[in-house]
Design an enzyme around this catalytic site. Structure first.
Site, PDB file in Angstrom:
ATOM      1  N   SER A  22     -35.664   4.795  15.734  1.00 44.41           N
ATOM      2  CA  SER A  22     -34.593   5.769  15.493  1.00 44.41           C
ATOM      3  C   SER A  22     -34.902   6.636  14.283  1.00 44.41           C
ATOM      4  O   SER A  22     -34.707   7.857  14.298  1.00 44.41           O
ATOM      5  CB  SER A  22     -33.263   5.037  15.291  1.00 44.41           C
ATOM      6  OG  SER A  22     -32.877   4.335  16.446  1.00 44.41           O
ATOM      7  N   ARG A  45     -30.347   7.413   6.887  1.00 45.16           N
ATOM      8  CA  ARG A  45     -29.542   6.299   7.401  1.00 45.16           C
ATOM      9  C   ARG A  45     -28.126   6.758   7.722  1.00 45.16           C
ATOM     10  O   ARG A  45     -27.501   6.246   8.651  1.00 45.16           O
ATOM     11  CB  ARG A  45     -29.529   5.136   6.403  1.00 45.16           C
ATOM     12  CG  ARG A  45     -28.976   3.842   6.993  1.00 45.16           C
ATOM     13  CD  ARG A  45     -29.162   2.678   6.056  1.00 45.16           C
ATOM     14  NE  ARG A  45     -30.521   2.211   6.010  1.00 45.16           N
ATOM     15  CZ  ARG A  45     -31.026   1.259   6.800  1.00 45.16           C
ATOM     16  NH1 ARG A  45     -30.260   0.712   7.726  1.00 45.16           N
ATOM     17  NH2 ARG A  45     -32.273   0.869   6.672  1.00 45.16           N
ATOM     18  N   HIS A  48     -28.420   8.366  11.029  1.00 40.41           N
ATOM     19  CA  HIS A  48     -28.581   7.279  12.000  1.00 40.41           C
ATOM     20  C   HIS A  48     -27.243   6.644  12.350  1.00 40.41           C
ATOM     21  O   HIS A  48     -26.998   6.281  13.499  1.00 40.41           O
ATOM     22  CB  HIS A  48     -29.530   6.230  11.412  1.00 40.41           C
ATOM     23  CG  HIS A  48     -29.756   5.037  12.265  1.00 40.41           C
ATOM     24  ND1 HIS A  48     -29.188   3.816  11.993  1.00 40.41           N
ATOM     25  CD2 HIS A  48     -30.490   4.869  13.399  1.00 40.41           C
ATOM     26  CE1 HIS A  48     -29.575   2.943  12.905  1.00 40.41           C
ATOM     27  NE2 HIS A  48     -30.362   3.551  13.770  1.00 40.41           N
TER      28      HIS A  48
END
Length: 228
Positions: A22, A45, A48
Site C-alpha cells: 500500500s 500513513r 493510507h
C-alpha cells in the site's frame, strides 16, 4: 543486527506485505510533495488510513514537530492525552507499551459531564481542563481528532495557563469550528504541532500519525542499539 522495526510493524509477513505494498502504491501515485524524509512517513500513513491524497498538502508541521514527537516517545512514560476514547482504542497497545506510553481521555467522566452542564461548555473543553489539572498535559503528546472545542481550549491553556505539551496532533473533523481550531493551533509557536488545514480530519488520522511517529521512534531506537 537487523535494523528493521519489529514492534511497530505488522505482526505477520502477509500483513507486512500488504502494508508495504500500500505504501508503495501511495509513493507511486502521490506526485510531488514538499515534506521532509521524516514528515513524509507520517503523511503517507495518514493517506493510507483514509485513501485520500488530499492530505498531501493539507497536512502541516511545526518545524520541531517530528523531532519533538520522537523525543517524547523515546523518553519513555510519556502520557498520551486524547479528546475521545476512539483514539485510545485505535492505538496499538503493544506499540505503546514498548515505550511505556499510557493513554488518557476524560470525555465521559461523570465530573467532566457535570462541569460541562454547570458551566454551559462542551465535555471536550472540560476534559482538557481536567487533564491540565491532573498535570498530564505538560510533556504529553496530545491527540485531538473529534472535538474542535478541545483544540481551542488547549490553545487557551497554552497561552493563558502555561500548558506545555511535547507535541499536539490537532486534527478535529467537522463543519463547526474545525478549520478554525486548527488554524489557531498553527499560530502557536510555544508548542510543536501537526495539523490538517480545513474541515478534514478525524480520530483515525490522529491514530495514523501517532503510529507513524512510533515507527520513526523505534527506528531511531534501533539505530542507537547498533554497535560502533
Amino acid at each position: 543486527m537487523t535494523t528493521a522495526n519489529t514492534v511497530t510493524e505488522q505482526l505477520t509477513r502477509a500483513g507486512q506485505a500488504i502494508e508495504q505494498g500500500s505504501f508503495a502504491v501511495i509513493d507511486a501515485e502521490v506526485g510531488a510533495h514538499a515534506y521532509t524524509s521524516e514528515q513524509w512517513p507520517i503523511v503517507r500513513r495518514m493517506i493510507h488510513a483514509n485513501a485520500d491524497f488530499d492530505f498531501n498538502g493539507l497536512t502541516r508541521f511545526h518545524p520541531d514537530a517530528v523531532a519533538a514527537g520522537i523525543a517524547a516517545i523515546l523518553k519513555g512514560g510519556t502520557p498520551l492525552v486524547a479528546d475521545v476514547e476512539m483514539i485510545c482504542v485505535g492505538l496499538s497497545v503493544p506499540r505503546l507499551a514498548h515505550f511505556g506510553i499510557a493513554t488518557h481521555q476524560f470525555i465521559s467522566n461523570a465530573d467532566v459531564i457535570a462541569r460541562a452542564q454547570a458551566e454551559d461548555t462542551t465535555r471536550a473543553v472540560q476534559a482538557m481542563r481536567k487533564a491540565h489539572r491532573l498535570g498530564l498535559l505538560n510533556g504529553a503528546i496530545v491527540g485531538i481528532g473529534n472535538a474542535p472545542t478541545a483544540l481551542i481550549e488547549l490553545v487557551r491553556l497554552i497561552h493563558e495557563e502555561g500548558a506545555r505539551p511535547a507535541l499536539v496532533v490537532g486534527m478535529p473533523v467537522g463543519f463547526v469550528s474545525a478549520a478554525e481550531s486548527k488554524a489557531l493551533m498553527a499560530e502557536v509557536s510555544e508548542v510543536p504541532w501537526i495539523v490538517i488545514d480545513g474541515r478534514k480530519g478525524g480520530s483515525t488520522l490522529v491514530v495514523a500519525a501517532v503510529h507513524a511517529l512510533l515507527a520513526l521512534a523505534e527506528g531511531r531506537q534501533r539505530q542507537g542499539m547498533q554497535p560502533d
